[in-house]
Design a protein around this motif. Structure first.
Motif: not given
Ligand code: MG
Ligand code: ATP
Length: 349
Positions: A25-27, A150-152, A168-172
């Protein structure tokens, strides 16, 4: 006789398989994606809505609404976004909303059934350090084993970039930069900045309001425009949008505003990359700087890889690549990680 034996053997294997389900899951702040070992995938907005009163609840015929459905009926709902600025909000209502949202996505992929379930939950990097306990606590009853990552790092795992890589994870809510070197990342391997998608949106509102003082634009409007036309560097064409003003529609050129708002996240990305390279083992710094991966929704900003490479030229250079599946990369990586964990690992979770 031989045939009978064969049938027996093949029918035994799937039963065993179907008794265990691995889940990734990517939360995230903006979206939650789920991917399972039986091949199912779903992604929804990380939004939970609770009807404001009995009338709303009767009209909507539900006690909880999730994702796009919650967004659509938002005026009749109290809205919850469980993650903000890279962290899980830990008021009771927010935690209940988080649990409700995760149970809901499990239902979407039919993962609520009675099988052994092992899950890895990818969250923004700060949350993976500071909120790890809260997340495992609210989820422990939903799974037989659960781990937070961690997501990245999940993205790196999905890309198979486990040695000398920078994601480099550019999220919201946040841009998370993570150095990957064959093990689970530690605190020193991750840098987080709040200059990400939401920041671009608020910059865009500000810049448009400064340029066109007689119009008012909302965050929802600018987010849509940004997702259609985001770019950095040289524009390819003029960006013109329709804005309702009183009873008419005004056509506004927002090319400069889109460019400047999207470019506002670049300085923090460059300084984060530069810090993580300069504090890495000098023997491998060259490999690291030539293996930078952009991920998350913001990685779709046109030309971002090219502009970052230009900026990196000023500090010894670097090579920047783009993830091709920003929606499911984190969930798929979390799933792969769950499948690769040795069985003993889950006994300790
Ligand atoms: Mg993200
Ligand atoms: N084409 C696009 N150009 C620019 N930004 C985009 C584009 N598509 C999506 N985005 C932005 O990407 C952000 C969402 O990214 P993503 O879904 O990876 O976030 P998240 O993982 O939920 O958030 P976080 O990692 O901060 O918790 C939003 O701000 C969204 O507007």
């Amino acid at each position: 006789m031989a045939t009978r034996k064969k049938i027996k053997k093949t029918s035994a294997a799937p039963i065993k398989e179907s008794k265990t389900l691995f889940i990734g899951i990517d939360f995230g702040t903006n979206h939650t994606a789920i991917s399972t070992s039986d091949g199912k995938k779903k992604s929804i907005l990380s939004l939970v809505g609770i009807p404001k009163d009995a009338i709303a609840s009767k009209f909507l015929k539900k006690e909880r609404l999730y994702g796009d459905e919650a967004l659509k009926h938002r005026v009749a709902l109290n809205m919850f976004k469980p993650i903000e600025s890279g962290l899980i909000k830990n008021q009771r209502d927010d935690l209940e909303a988080a649990k409700g949202l995760l149970d809901y996505v499990l239902g979407l992929v039919d993962a609520n059934r009675d099988v052994k379930k092992y899950a890895i939950i990818g969250v923004p990097s700060q949350a993976s350090v500071l909120n790890k306990k809260i997340i495992t606590e609210i989820l422990k009853d939903s799974f037989d084993g659960v781990m937070v990552a961690s997501e990245p790092f999940c993205v790196a795992y999905n890309l198979g970039q486990l040695e000398h890589a920078l994601v480099v994870d550019i999220g919201a809510g946040t841009t998370d930069i993570c150095r990957v070197h064959g093990t689970l990342p530690e605190t020193d391997d991750q840098i987080s900045s709040n200059k990400a998608g939401d920041f671009i949106d608020s910059e865009l509102v500000r810049l448009i309001s400064e340029e066109y003082t007689n119009v008012s634009v909302t965050n929802e409007m600018v987010k849509r425009w940004k997702e259609q036309s985001s770019f950095v560097g040289e524009p390819e064409e003029e960006i013109v949008v329709d804005v309702p003003v009183e009873s008419s529609i005004l056509k506004l050129s927002i090319t400069k505003e889109i460019k400047n708002s999207c470019e506002s996240i670049i300085p923090d990305i460059i300084s984060g990359i530069s810090k993580l390279i300069s504090t890495y083992d000098p023997d491998f710094q060259e490999e690291l700087r030539n293996n930078i991966w952009l991920a998350g929704g913001g990685s779709q900003i046109r030309n971002l890889d090219v502009e970052l490479e230009k900026e990196l030229e000023l500090i010894e250079g670097g090579k920047v690549f783009k993830d091709t599946d920003p929606v499911f990369s984190g969930a798929n990586g979390a799933l792969k990680l769950a499948q690769d964990m040795p069985p003993e690992f889950w006994q300790t979770t």
